[in-house]
Design a protein around this motif. Sequence first.
Motif, mmCIF file in Angstrom:
data_model
loop_
_atom_site.group_PDB
_atom_site.id
_atom_site.type_symbol
_atom_site.label_atom_id
_atom_site.label_comp_id
_atom_site.label_asym_id
_atom_site.label_seq_id
_atom_site.Cartn_x
_atom_site.Cartn_y
_atom_site.Cartn_z
ATOM 1 N N TYR A 7 0.881 -1.137 0.044
ATOM 2 C CA TYR A 7 0.098 0.154 0.074
ATOM 3 C C TYR A 7 1.004 1.337 -0.163
ATOM 4 N N GLU A 8 0.279 2.452 -0.390
ATOM 5 C CA GLU A 8 1.044 3.708 -0.342
ATOM 6 C C GLU A 8 0.253 4.393 0.565
ATOM 7 N N VAL A 9 1.226 5.117 1.576
ATOM 8 C CA VAL A 9 0.500 6.115 2.373
ATOM 9 C C VAL A 9 0.227 7.465 1.865
ATOM 10 N N LEU A 10 -1.166 7.607 1.839
ATOM 11 C CA LEU A 10 -1.555 9.087 1.233
ATOM 12 C C LEU A 10 -1.316 10.129 2.165
ATOM 13 N N GLY A 11 -1.416 10.147 3.391
ATOM 14 C CA GLY A 11 -1.634 10.793 4.544
ATOM 15 C C GLY A 11 -1.556 10.476 5.908
ATOM 16 N N GLU A 12 -1.788 11.106 6.724
ATOM 17 C CA GLU A 12 -1.883 10.551 8.234
ATOM 18 C C GLU A 12 -3.010 11.427 8.788
ATOM 19 N N ILE A 13 -3.729 10.837 9.680
ATOM 20 C CA ILE A 13 -4.804 11.338 10.453
ATOM 21 C C ILE A 13 -4.346 10.616 11.891
ATOM 22 N N ARG A 14 -4.681 11.433 13.043
ATOM 23 C CA ARG A 14 -4.358 10.835 14.360
ATOM 24 C C ARG A 14 -5.321 11.702 15.165
ATOM 25 N N VAL A 15 -5.709 11.013 16.520
ATOM 26 C CA VAL A 15 -6.547 11.547 17.356
ATOM 27 C C VAL A 15 -5.435 11.608 18.689
ATOM 28 N N LEU A 25 -8.223 16.070 16.383
ATOM 29 C CA LEU A 25 -8.321 15.190 15.152
ATOM 30 C C LEU A 25 -6.932 16.060 14.543
ATOM 31 N N GLU A 26 -5.683 15.488 14.111
ATOM 32 C CA GLU A 26 -4.749 16.083 13.422
ATOM 33 C C GLU A 26 -4.665 15.433 12.097
ATOM 34 N N ILE A 27 -4.803 16.185 11.001
ATOM 35 C CA ILE A 27 -4.879 15.854 9.793
ATOM 36 C C ILE A 27 -3.700 16.498 8.951
ATOM 37 N N SER A 28 -2.879 15.543 8.206
ATOM 38 C CA SER A 28 -1.717 16.001 7.573
ATOM 39 C C SER A 28 -2.363 16.838 6.251
ATOM 40 N N ASN A 29 -1.288 17.600 5.773
ATOM 41 C CA ASN A 29 -1.575 18.491 4.681
ATOM 42 C C ASN A 29 -1.940 17.653 3.358
ATOM 43 N N GLU A 30 -1.290 16.390 3.240
ATOM 44 C CA GLU A 30 -1.694 15.803 2.181
ATOM 45 C C GLU A 30 -3.285 15.320 1.855
ATOM 46 N N ILE A 31 -3.810 15.080 3.022
ATOM 47 C CA ILE A 31 -5.374 14.834 2.942
ATOM 48 C C ILE A 31 -5.858 16.151 2.967
ATOM 49 N N LEU A 32 -5.637 17.157 3.456
ATOM 50 C CA LEU A 32 -6.214 18.479 3.498
ATOM 51 C C LEU A 32 -6.363 19.044 2.171
ATOM 52 N N GLU A 33 -5.390 18.930 1.507
ATOM 53 C CA GLU A 33 -5.117 19.204 0.086
ATOM 54 C C GLU A 33 -5.923 18.414 -0.861
ATOM 55 N N GLU A 35 -9.033 17.189 -1.756
ATOM 56 C CA GLU A 35 -10.469 17.310 -1.560
ATOM 57 C C GLU A 35 -11.211 16.006 -1.563
ATOM 58 N N PRO A 36 -11.140 14.949 -2.349
ATOM 59 C CA PRO A 36 -12.031 13.665 -2.249
ATOM 60 C C PRO A 36 -11.714 13.158 -0.817
ATOM 61 N N MET A 37 -10.373 13.060 -0.539
ATOM 62 C CA MET A 37 -9.963 11.997 0.528
ATOM 63 C C MET A 37 -10.375 12.989 1.779
ATOM 64 N N TYR A 38 -10.462 14.334 1.779
ATOM 65 C CA TYR A 38 -10.941 15.187 3.078
ATOM 66 C C TYR A 38 -12.333 14.928 3.229
#
Length: 76
Positions: A7-15, A25-33, A35-38
């Motif tokens: 698998y490929e890590v697309l971003g990270e989220i942690r509580v 909730l902390e969301i990495s910039n990769e996910i914030l940017e 839109e479909p993933m966010y």
Amino acid sequence: MLKEANYEVLGEIRVIQEKTGDPKLEISNEILEDEPMYITILAMQIEEVAHRLNMPIETVLKFIKNNIEVDPMEFE
């Protein structure tokens, strides 16, 4: 954690829990940017709220929509 897989890590989220005890909730910039993933993450959170409140997702979405469409409050 996840077992090693292809698998490929697309971003990270942690509580995390702040010193006050409030979860955050902390969301990495990769996910914030991305839109479909966010939006997918947001949808998952709405689904969790509906499950915890034991109500249909449509009802939770209706509450959200009603709160968004409220006229702005005016303060003196």
